[in-house]
Write a protein that holds these residues in place. Structure first.
Motif, PDB file in Angstrom:
ATOM      1  N   HIS A  38      67.202   8.083  40.534  1.00 28.87           N
ATOM      2  CA  HIS A  38      66.037   8.911  40.830  1.00 28.87           C
ATOM      3  C   HIS A  38      64.894   8.553  39.889  1.00 28.87           C
ATOM      4  O   HIS A  38      64.950   8.798  38.693  1.00 28.87           O
ATOM      5  N   ARG A  39      63.843   8.021  40.455  1.00 28.33           N
ATOM      6  CA  ARG A  39      62.749   7.475  39.666  1.00 28.33           C
ATOM      7  C   ARG A  39      62.038   8.544  38.839  1.00 28.33           C
ATOM      8  O   ARG A  39      61.764   8.353  37.657  1.00 28.33           O
ATOM      9  N   ALA A  40      61.726   9.671  39.463  1.00 27.35           N
ATOM     10  CA  ALA A  40      60.987  10.719  38.750  1.00 27.35           C
ATOM     11  C   ALA A  40      61.819  11.290  37.602  1.00 27.35           C
ATOM     12  O   ALA A  40      61.298  11.568  36.515  1.00 27.35           O
ATOM     13  N   LEU A  41      63.102  11.472  37.835  1.00 26.23           N
ATOM     14  CA  LEU A  41      63.950  12.000  36.765  1.00 26.23           C
ATOM     15  C   LEU A  41      64.061  11.001  35.615  1.00 26.23           C
ATOM     16  O   LEU A  41      64.105  11.392  34.451  1.00 26.23           O
TER      17      LEU A  41
ATOM     18  N   PHE B  74      69.462  13.864  47.807  1.00 27.80           N
ATOM     19  CA  PHE B  74      68.836  13.936  46.505  1.00 27.80           C
ATOM     20  C   PHE B  74      68.357  12.579  46.044  1.00 27.80           C
ATOM     21  O   PHE B  74      67.418  12.461  45.288  1.00 27.80           O
ATOM     22  N   GLN B  75      68.993  11.552  46.566  1.00 26.52           N
ATOM     23  CA  GLN B  75      68.663  10.195  46.169  1.00 26.52           C
ATOM     24  C   GLN B  75      67.227   9.838  46.489  1.00 26.52           C
ATOM     25  O   GLN B  75      66.595   9.081  45.804  1.00 26.52           O
ATOM     26  N   LYS B  76      66.729  10.471  47.578  1.00 18.91           N
ATOM     27  CA  LYS B  76      65.407  10.075  48.032  1.00 18.91           C
ATOM     28  C   LYS B  76      64.392  10.448  46.956  1.00 18.91           C
ATOM     29  O   LYS B  76      64.145  11.600  46.668  1.00 18.91           O
ATOM     30  N   ASP B  77      63.776   9.488  46.385  1.00 18.85           N
ATOM     31  CA  ASP B  77      62.944   9.674  45.204  1.00 18.85           C
ATOM     32  C   ASP B  77      61.841  10.678  45.463  1.00 18.85           C
ATOM     33  O   ASP B  77      61.482  11.481  44.628  1.00 18.85           O
ATOM     34  N   THR B  80      62.013  15.130  45.458  1.00 13.48           N
ATOM     35  CA  THR B  80      61.984  16.100  44.389  1.00 13.48           C
ATOM     36  C   THR B  80      60.662  16.021  43.603  1.00 13.48           C
ATOM     37  O   THR B  80      60.260  14.948  43.241  1.00 13.48           O
TER      38      THR B  80
END
Lengths: 145, 80
Positions: A38-41, B74-77, B80
């Motif tokens: 997850h890029r944002a995380l 959830f994987q979909k960047d 979130t």
């Protein structure tokens, strides 16, 4: 108890017992595989560690502990860290620290998602507690139908 | 029916475990897609325990271990 299930959030690659392992890519750069998706995380985890973070369409870049980190994603969505300015062992240690911070963010995000959705799925939170190891246990009761 | 519960543990390393209580027989398997939607996670292992066999006396697989894929969004960047 009728079934016991282990789940890995898709923000993490489903790898058992992940460890930071680096390999030299050039004289100045080593590569460290991660389990982060997850890029944002990831960007948030780096910022929490005090890094200067920049992102573009394909990568996340950070300056941290006198090293430059660039994370790129493979087709299966898992990030690889390209680390400049440090020995392999130092790079592994740094990525392990990022992973630890990232995992804590994943825990928080999963908790938020769960508590937001639980009522819509016919469940309610009967109790919740934080354990000594910082795990969170929630008891969900199925509503009568 | 009273007493049907799911105990979910969110570990600090990001993994999630869940176990059902008071749900007997094959109905316990209905929990897996529920958890799929609730947690957006991938189930990498599952074990059917004694309560499964309690109702399904006629079923032979009382304690088999199987993988149940629970693939999260959830994987979909961008989500979130």
């Amino acid at each position: 108890m009728s079934v016991e299930i282990i789940l890995i959030p898709m923000a993490m690659a489903a790898v058992a017992a992940w460890q930071a392992r680096g390999e030299a890519a050039s004289a100045q750069t080593c590569l460290v595989g991660t389990r982060m998706r997850h890029r944002a995380l990831l960007a948030e985890a780096l910022e929490l560690l005090g890094a200067e973070v920049s992102t573009d369409a394909t990568s996340v870049r950070a300056e941290l502990a006198d090293m430059t980190l660039q994370f790129t994603w493979s087709e299966d969505g898992i990030a690889t860290a390209h680390v400049e300015g440090g020995e392999i062992a130092a790079a592994e240690q740094l990525i392990a620290a990022v992973d630890q911070e990232y995992a804590a963010l994943v825990q928080a995000a999963v908790y938020q998602r769960l508590t937001e959705r639980v009522e819509h799925l016919g469940l309610h939170v009967e109790s919740e507690s934080v354990q000594e190891d910082n795990s969170i246990t929630l008891v969900l009761a199925l509503e009568q139908t | 029916m009273t007493g049907r519960k799911i105990v979910v543990t969110l570990a600090r390393d990001g993994s999630v475990s869940a176990k059902t209580e008071g749900i007997y027989g094959s109905k316990c398997l209905d929990v897996i897609p529920l958890l799929e939607e609730l947690l957006d996670g991938e189930a990498i292992d599952s074990a059917l325990t004694r309560d499964y066999a309690r109702e399904s006396a006629e079923a032979r697989d009382s304690s088999s271990v199987e993988s149940a894929a629970v693939t999260p969004q959830f994987q979909k960047d961008e989500q979130t």
